[in-house]
Scaffold this active site. Structure first.
Site, short mmCIF file in Angstrom:
data_model
loop_
_atom_site.label_atom_id
_atom_site.label_comp_id
_atom_site.label_asym_id
_atom_site.label_seq_id
_atom_site.Cartn_x
_atom_site.Cartn_y
_atom_site.Cartn_z
N LYS A 196 -22.87 -44.83 -2.25
CA LYS A 196 -22.26 -45.98 -1.59
C LYS A 196 -23.16 -46.33 -0.43
O LYS A 196 -23.28 -45.58 0.54
CB LYS A 196 -20.85 -45.65 -1.11
CG LYS A 196 -20.18 -46.84 -0.47
CD LYS A 196 -18.77 -46.54 -0.04
CE LYS A 196 -18.20 -47.77 0.65
NZ LYS A 196 -17.46 -47.42 1.86
N GLY A 208 -11.33 -50.01 8.95
CA GLY A 208 -10.44 -49.28 9.83
C GLY A 208 -9.38 -50.11 10.54
O GLY A 208 -8.59 -49.58 11.31
N ALA A 232 -12.59 -51.59 2.61
CA ALA A 232 -12.41 -51.82 4.05
C ALA A 232 -11.30 -52.81 4.38
O ALA A 232 -11.22 -53.90 3.80
CB ALA A 232 -13.70 -52.30 4.71
N GLY A 233 -10.46 -52.40 5.29
CA GLY A 233 -9.43 -53.29 5.82
C GLY A 233 -8.10 -53.20 5.09
O GLY A 233 -7.11 -53.77 5.54
N ASN A 275 -9.23 -45.66 2.73
CA ASN A 275 -9.39 -44.40 3.47
C ASN A 275 -8.46 -44.33 4.68
O ASN A 275 -7.46 -43.63 4.67
CB ASN A 275 -10.85 -44.19 3.86
CG ASN A 275 -11.08 -42.84 4.55
OD1 ASN A 275 -10.20 -41.97 4.56
ND2 ASN A 275 -12.24 -42.65 5.13
N THR A 276 -8.78 -45.14 5.71
CA THR A 276 -8.01 -45.04 6.96
C THR A 276 -6.51 -45.12 6.74
O THR A 276 -5.74 -44.33 7.31
CB THR A 276 -8.44 -46.17 7.93
OG1 THR A 276 -9.84 -46.07 8.15
CG2 THR A 276 -7.71 -46.06 9.26
#
Lengths: 255, 375
Positions: free
Chosen positions: A95, A156, A182-183, A204-205
């Site tokens: 990645k 994040g 992301a997001g 993830n986050t």
């Protein structure tokens, strides 16, 4: 089934390994998510060290490791990290993250394109993290990216799919899988991305920092499945006027 | 890779009497607005640092924790200082290494430094901070480059806290494997600065003030700034730190930033802090800066006691030192004296990490890789 670079995935949810409160919680959450591909920051792990806290708890037979170049500010740094990763047994999958601004962590399109081209020639399977720019997606595809990973919003931030308009174009045009990365802060965001036709999402986050990471991992898994099913089923068109679910349009006049 | 820099204007800090006006004008309404808003400007920071904000402390903590959690996750990075030398040409009234203090001075040989590093490496440290007094004739570029070359295979990230250097010197150190540079202004109050820096090159307030910009211009990954708490009005130091952070972000957007909060404790020479900064004040400062800058790394060293550091886990700080010794050679020879200051937290790295785990956070020992900058 989702196929990237010839490899098939049953789950369209990809996981991450950052920000968890412990390696044990990370493992339990990833197991609950059903994901088969997890991204690992090369800066965080010691690939050579079998006792590394992240590497030692995750079963590499169960998960495809997607090492990422998080922290790289330019193509050169990303290339060095990628080569180191492969030399240390990290495999060909990568990645690619080139994020020169430590505050927004937005990807640098110029350096990302440059690095993708070189890494593909070196035999890497490159999944570049990119801004949701449709032309950039095509350019990355042209130089051999195995998939493209446009961002939904700043990494994040849990803001959801703020780039919906561009992501729709990317999905429309791309010949390689589109992974929204992301997001994504809530299962509903993931479901939306999948309904739009994204091939997969990376979360993830929103899992790592949730009150109960294991439970929310399951929720994300269900949302991704629901969104994908909805996309495959074909969503009904949105309308501006109310429409009766059993139309009474009188056609008695027809002879 | 070289970056072409647009000609920069120079960072300057207003006089503290002027900064005080920012805080004096703050109402509870301003505090409320700063707490509710996603973007806090320097006026918001001043409000968060104002005396009226003291009763808001629990809400500050909650907001700061929320931001830290989202940006950094449930993690605390772990590092250790490695003191290289206690020689110093400066006389700083507050420092145990001051040139006129009668302590036994030591500078580690390359082998001694490596032995110290080996101990830290064996204890599980992957990020280290090389510290020394300012004595460029004994500990100059050649020494630092050699140390960096010797240590970079063992550590993921090596930071330095030594005398201010020139831009080209920072570039050389980056190439040798140094990742980040900490240089604390000590106090942003020029008047107090002149009072406590009695002699030596450090007397030059402006040269020191421009150092973080030189670090960033040289391409270092990260620059750490800070104020030594106990010299001047801590609220105004907080506003000054905010101004410095904002300026660095604007001018050097590729550079990651950190802030440290060294609080004066009694050192050799019996200097008593000029102003009192208690734990409530220190925590207000930490929360305010976190709310002002969600992305800045915040360091809380072993100057502080274990109880306070444990309590602050998750509330704003992102990096903890552990098992620190502040005397050169002190890891190999714990019986030697000559510390720069007495530490407040005497736990080992194992104890610190297990306490962090107990609080539901992951003590992260590696969050960088030497490969970023050297082949």
């Amino acid at each position: 089934m989702l196929t990237i670079a010839g490899r098939t995935f049953k789950s369209r949810l990809f996981g991450g390994t950052g920000k968890f409160s412990s390696p044990r919680v990370m493992k339990e959450a990833l197991d609950a998510s059903g994901c088969e591909m997890v991204t690992v920051a090369l800066r965080r792990v010691d690939l050579d060290n079998p006792d590394d806290d992240i590497m030692s708890v995750l079963d590499r037979k169960k998960y495809l490791f997607l090492p990422n170049t998080s922290g790289a500010r330019n193509a050169d740094e990303a290339l060095r990290l990628a080569r180191l990763s492969r030399a240390s047994g990290g495999g060909d999958w990568l990645k690619l993250e080139v994020t020169p601004d430590p505050r927004t962590l937005l990807p640098d399109p110029v350096e990302t394109l440059k690095a993708t081209e070189i890494l593909v020639k070196e035999g890497f399977i490159v999944l570049p993290y990119m801004n949701a720019d449709p032309i950039l997606a095509l350019r990355l595809q042209d130089v051999g990216a195995a998939a493209v990973m446009p961002l939904g919003s700043l990494i994040g931030t849990n803001q959801g799919i703020m780039t919906a308009f561009q992501i729709e174009i990317i999905i429309d045009q791309a010949q390689v899988p589109v992974v929204v990365d992301a997001g994504i802060g809530a299962p509903s965001h993931a479901a939306l991305a999948m309904e739009m036709g994204a091939d997969a999402v990376l979360v993830n986050t929103a899992i790592a920092v949730a009150g109960d990471p294991v439970k929310i991992a399951r929720a994300f898994a269900m949302a991704v499945e629901a969104g994908r099913d909805a996309f495959e089923a074909g969503l009904s068109k949105k309308g501006v006027e109310a429409a009766a679910s059993s139309p009474q349009t009188g056609l008695d006049f027809l002879r | 890779m070289q970056y072409v820099m647009i000609p920069q204007n120079i960072f300057s800090i207003p006089d503290f009497t002027e900064l005080a006006l920012l805080i004096d004008g703050c109402s509870e309404n301003d505090i409320e607005r700063a707490l509710q808003s996603d973007k806090v400007d320097i006026h918001g920071l001043a409000a968060l640092l104002s005396p009226a904000a003291e009763s808001f402390l629990p809400r500050f903590a909650a907001r700061s924790a929320e931001i830290t959690d989202r940006r950094f996750g449930r993690t605390i990075q772990i590092y250790a200082p490695l003191y290289l030398s206690s020689f110093c040409v400066n006389r700083c009234a507050y420092c145990g290494f001051a040139a006129d203090n009668k302590i036994e001075r030591r500078i580690l040989s390359y082998d001694e430094a490596e032995a110290e590093a080996d101990i830290l490496h064996q204890r599980g440290f992957n990020h280290i901070l090389l510290v020394s007094g300012e004595a460029p004739a004994r500990l100059g570029m050649e020494y630092l480059e050699e140390i960096a070359r010797r240590l970079r295979q063992k550590f993921a990230a090596i930071s330095i806290e030594v005398q201010p250097l020139e831009e080209d010197e920072y570039a050389r150190l980056f190439a040798a494997g140094i990742t980040s540079v900490a240089v604390y202004q000590e106090t942003y109050d020029r008047k107090v600065y002149d009072q406590v820096h009695l002699s030596g090159k450090k007397c030059d307030f402006d040269y020191r003030l421009q150092t973080p910009a030189r670090v960033a211009a040289a391409g270092m990954r990260e620059v750490g700034i800070g104020a030594l708490l106990g010299l001047a009005d801590w609220r105004l130091e907080g506003v000054a730190l905010g101004l410095h952070l904002a300026w660095l972000r604007k001018h050097y957007w590729r550079t990651a930033l950190t802030v440290s909060f060294p609080r004066l404790c009694p050192a050799e020479g019996d200097f008593q802090p000029l102003v009192k900064v208690g734990e409530p004040q220190l925590s207000q400062l930490i929360f305010a800066l976190r709310i002002f800058d969600p992305d800045v790394g915040l360091l809380l060293s072993t100057r502080e006691e274990a109880r306070f550091r444990d309590g602050m886990i998750g509330l704003g700080p992102t990096r903890y030192s552990a098992g620190s010794c502040t005397a050169p050679g002190g890891y190999s020879h714990p019986e030697l004296g000559g510390e720069q200051f007495a530490v407040g937290d005497h736990r080992s790295i194992r104890e610190v990490c297990s306490d962090i785990c107990r609080k539901g956070y992951d003590p992260v020992r590696k969050d960088w890789d030497a490969t970023f900058q050297v082949n």
